[in-house]
Design a protein around this motif. Structure first.
Motif, mmCIF file in Angstrom:
data_model
loop_
_atom_site.group_PDB
_atom_site.id
_atom_site.type_symbol
_atom_site.label_atom_id
_atom_site.label_comp_id
_atom_site.label_asym_id
_atom_site.label_seq_id
_atom_site.Cartn_x
_atom_site.Cartn_y
_atom_site.Cartn_z
ATOM 1 N N HIS A 6 21.610 22.093 -18.093
ATOM 2 C CA HIS A 6 20.664 21.838 -17.108
ATOM 3 C C HIS A 6 19.369 21.386 -17.578
ATOM 4 C CE1 HIS A 6 18.289 22.620 -13.221
ATOM 5 N NE2 HIS A 6 17.522 23.534 -14.100
ATOM 6 N N ASN A 7 18.928 22.372 -18.747
ATOM 7 C CA ASN A 7 17.813 22.029 -19.453
ATOM 8 C C ASN A 7 17.458 20.591 -20.029
ATOM 9 O OD1 ASN A 7 15.137 23.021 -20.825
ATOM 10 N ND2 ASN A 7 16.441 22.820 -22.558
ATOM 11 N N TYR A 8 18.645 20.258 -20.453
ATOM 12 C CA TYR A 8 18.819 18.796 -21.099
ATOM 13 C C TYR A 8 18.444 17.612 -20.070
ATOM 14 C CZ TYR A 8 20.600 14.992 -23.693
ATOM 15 O OH TYR A 8 20.846 13.518 -24.363
ATOM 16 N N HIS A 9 19.113 17.924 -18.800
ATOM 17 C CA HIS A 9 18.756 17.089 -17.737
ATOM 18 C C HIS A 9 17.390 17.150 -17.436
ATOM 19 C CE1 HIS A 9 23.390 16.601 -16.673
ATOM 20 N NE2 HIS A 9 23.280 16.003 -17.919
ATOM 21 N N VAL A 10 16.845 18.363 -17.219
ATOM 22 C CA VAL A 10 15.367 18.533 -16.781
ATOM 23 C C VAL A 10 14.451 17.643 -17.676
ATOM 24 C CG1 VAL A 10 13.568 20.040 -16.582
ATOM 25 C CG2 VAL A 10 15.876 20.581 -15.689
ATOM 26 N N ARG A 11 14.922 17.702 -18.778
ATOM 27 C CA ARG A 11 13.763 17.162 -19.985
ATOM 28 C C ARG A 11 14.110 15.700 -19.704
ATOM 29 N NH1 ARG A 11 16.012 20.529 -25.287
ATOM 30 N NH2 ARG A 11 14.311 19.104 -26.419
ATOM 31 N N MET A 12 15.324 15.128 -19.586
ATOM 32 C CA MET A 12 15.362 13.658 -19.249
ATOM 33 C C MET A 12 14.609 13.186 -18.019
ATOM 34 S SD MET A 12 16.839 12.111 -21.603
ATOM 35 C CE MET A 12 18.009 12.000 -23.140
ATOM 36 N N GLN A 13 14.857 14.119 -16.952
ATOM 37 C CA GLN A 13 14.442 13.766 -15.771
ATOM 38 C C GLN A 13 12.626 13.846 -15.857
ATOM 39 O OE1 GLN A 13 16.137 13.391 -12.387
ATOM 40 N NE2 GLN A 13 13.980 12.374 -12.547
ATOM 41 N N ARG A 14 12.347 14.563 -16.650
ATOM 42 C CA ARG A 14 10.901 14.554 -16.932
ATOM 43 C C ARG A 14 10.299 13.153 -17.465
ATOM 44 N NH1 ARG A 14 10.303 19.688 -19.554
ATOM 45 N NH2 ARG A 14 10.183 18.672 -21.667
ATOM 46 N N VAL A 15 11.186 12.607 -18.340
ATOM 47 C CA VAL A 15 11.005 11.256 -18.927
ATOM 48 C C VAL A 15 10.674 10.392 -17.878
ATOM 49 C CG1 VAL A 15 11.692 9.555 -20.347
ATOM 50 C CG2 VAL A 15 11.765 11.752 -21.210
ATOM 51 N N LEU A 16 11.807 10.269 -16.820
ATOM 52 C CA LEU A 16 11.859 9.314 -15.725
ATOM 53 C C LEU A 16 10.734 9.411 -15.017
ATOM 54 C CD1 LEU A 16 15.562 9.100 -14.632
ATOM 55 C CD2 LEU A 16 14.494 8.002 -16.555
ATOM 56 N N ASP A 17 10.261 10.897 -14.527
ATOM 57 C CA ASP A 17 9.078 11.009 -13.768
ATOM 58 C C ASP A 17 7.761 10.575 -14.323
ATOM 59 O OD1 ASP A 17 10.823 12.090 -12.122
ATOM 60 O OD2 ASP A 17 10.256 14.300 -12.470
ATOM 61 N N HIS A 18 7.925 10.708 -15.771
ATOM 62 C CA HIS A 18 6.662 10.198 -16.578
ATOM 63 C C HIS A 18 6.517 8.790 -16.509
ATOM 64 C CE1 HIS A 18 3.441 10.462 -19.586
ATOM 65 N NE2 HIS A 18 4.042 9.399 -19.968
ATOM 66 N N ILE A 19 7.742 7.755 -16.530
ATOM 67 C CA ILE A 19 7.566 6.435 -16.567
ATOM 68 C C ILE A 19 7.259 6.082 -15.263
ATOM 69 C CG2 ILE A 19 9.294 4.460 -16.731
ATOM 70 C CD1 ILE A 19 10.749 5.914 -18.913
ATOM 71 N N ASP A 20 7.750 6.555 -13.941
ATOM 72 C CA ASP A 20 7.146 6.402 -12.821
ATOM 73 C C ASP A 20 5.776 6.517 -12.621
ATOM 74 O OD1 ASP A 20 9.776 5.481 -12.177
ATOM 75 O OD2 ASP A 20 10.023 7.289 -10.699
ATOM 76 N N ARG A 21 5.117 7.317 -13.287
ATOM 77 C CA ARG A 21 3.808 7.532 -12.858
ATOM 78 C C ARG A 21 2.667 7.065 -13.914
ATOM 79 N NH1 ARG A 21 5.230 13.353 -13.198
ATOM 80 N NH2 ARG A 21 5.353 14.392 -11.260
ATOM 81 N N HIS A 22 3.320 6.304 -14.989
ATOM 82 C CA HIS A 22 2.566 5.543 -15.848
ATOM 83 C C HIS A 22 2.936 4.281 -16.307
ATOM 84 C CE1 HIS A 22 1.945 9.983 -16.502
ATOM 85 N NE2 HIS A 22 0.742 9.554 -17.088
ATOM 86 N N LEU A 23 3.653 3.635 -15.186
ATOM 87 C CA LEU A 23 3.882 2.304 -15.285
ATOM 88 C C LEU A 23 2.836 1.275 -15.592
ATOM 89 C CD1 LEU A 23 6.542 1.678 -12.268
ATOM 90 C CD2 LEU A 23 6.971 1.684 -14.938
ATOM 91 N N ASP A 24 1.779 1.499 -15.343
ATOM 92 C CA ASP A 24 0.548 0.707 -15.799
ATOM 93 C C ASP A 24 -0.004 0.802 -17.213
ATOM 94 O OD1 ASP A 24 0.288 -0.465 -13.310
ATOM 95 O OD2 ASP A 24 -0.960 1.032 -12.415
ATOM 96 N N GLU A 25 0.518 1.912 -17.933
ATOM 97 C CA GLU A 25 0.222 2.041 -19.219
ATOM 98 C C GLU A 25 1.366 1.743 -20.345
ATOM 99 O OE1 GLU A 25 -1.042 6.384 -19.241
ATOM 100 O OE2 GLU A 25 -1.777 6.107 -17.437
ATOM 101 N N ASP A 26 0.554 1.819 -21.482
ATOM 102 C CA ASP A 26 1.628 1.658 -22.539
ATOM 103 C C ASP A 26 2.837 2.686 -22.679
ATOM 104 O OD1 ASP A 26 0.277 -0.491 -23.492
ATOM 105 O OD2 ASP A 26 -0.858 0.420 -24.922
ATOM 106 N N LEU A 27 4.211 2.230 -22.799
ATOM 107 C CA LEU A 27 5.178 3.172 -22.550
ATOM 108 C C LEU A 27 5.806 3.044 -23.950
ATOM 109 C CD1 LEU A 27 5.773 3.291 -18.797
ATOM 110 C CD2 LEU A 27 4.823 5.315 -20.173
ATOM 111 N N ASP A 28 5.724 3.825 -25.098
ATOM 112 C CA ASP A 28 6.599 3.642 -26.293
ATOM 113 C C ASP A 28 7.376 4.561 -26.306
ATOM 114 O OD1 ASP A 28 5.039 5.493 -27.208
ATOM 115 O OD2 ASP A 28 3.529 4.236 -28.219
#
Length: 293
Positions: A6-28
């Protein structure tokens, strides 16, 4: 073990949410691995193993999906602005990538989208997002409300659900011409058919907007109707509101038999509150209504 997964999935979900919120920015890779709190040396392989596509490919598809929504449903931005927001340095590079993926130029897609290759192109992105987005609903997620009758203007969609995008385009254009902004006039969908059991050619859904005055059709087939008032079971859905089937299944298959309630003779319907691409996809909000006796 379950807690670790569950913790692993939460961390991965956090990445997807971050990408969604910052599509206008540099995402490396450094940024994404930092959000997940994983080593950047292993994160790329972890992401690919979890979602079936690389971080770079995922970001590309997420930006292109937002761009295609803006082209089809929002006419305030130029193709050049949309290209820049999608991470392309020049409109011609965006046009080549867009044509390669969808078989149409951005301008042609804006005028008359071909939805079949569009749906196919985003299959990998939808599959990736669904990996961690299995929402488990409980009875606590359902509230019973007394709702007031709502007069609505209705545009019907009849036919293959895959072509609903064309009806949405017409509905948005008609609303704009009629001065019925989503910010001031509520948006509803009424689901007359179950896409799992209805032949595509017979599928039927209504796109509705709440109204408080008589409405001009302006060349469209618009009907006046009313969403009836009364008791309703209401289930709030946050994120992935393009697919309300899991929430509908929970209401009908699990909640209703256990509740002791009886459904009233009116189709399942939803009210949409926030919309992608105005908000990140995981922040879109809708409420599903099941009418009760």
């Amino acid at each position: 073990m379950k807690a670790a997964v569950h913790n692993y999935h939460v961390r991965m979900q956090r990445v997807l949410d971050h990408i969604d919120r910052h599509l206008d920015e540099d995402l490396d890779l450094d940024t994404a691995s930092g959000v997940a709190a994983f080593s950047k040396y292993h994160f790329h392989r972890q992401f690919t193993a979890t979602f079936g596509l690389s971080v770079y490919r995922y970001i590309q598809l997420a930006r292109m999906k937002r761009a295609s929504y803006r082209l089809a449903y929002r006419d305030a931005q130029s193709v050049t602005e949309i290209a820049m927001d999608a991470g392309y340095d020049a409109p011609d590079a965006f046009a080549r990538a867009f044509r390669q993926r969808f078989g149409q130029s951005p301008s042609s897609f804006r005028k008359s989208p071909d939805w079949e290759p569009w749906l196919a192109a985003f299959g990998p992105l939808d599959n990736a997002r669904s990996k961690l987005m299995h929402k488990t609903y409980t009875p606590d997620d359902v509230t019973i409300r007394d709702v007031a009758p709502t007069p609505v203007a209705i545009m019907e969609h009849r036919g293959d659900p895959a072509t609903i995008g064309s009806t949405i385009q017409r509905f948005i254009a008609w609303r704009k011409a009629s001065g019925l902004s989503p910010k001031t006039s509520p948006t509803f969908n009424i689901f007359h058919s179950d896409p799992r059991t209805t032949p595509p050619s017979e599928y039927h859904m209504d796109l509705c907007v709440g109204v408080d005055r008589s409405i001009e059709a302006n060349g469209e087939l618009i009907e006046a109707g009313t969403i009836p008032g009364g008791r309703c079971a209401v289930l709030r859905v946050v994120g992935n509101t393009d697919n309300l089937e899991p929430a509908a299944l929970y209401l009908y298959r699990d909640w209703l038999p256990a509740s002791g309630e009886e459904a009233r003779d009116f189709p399942l319907y939803c009210q949409r509150f926030t919309f992608f691409p105005e908000v990140p996809e995981h922040e879109a909000v809708a409420e599903l209504f099941l009418s009760l006796k």
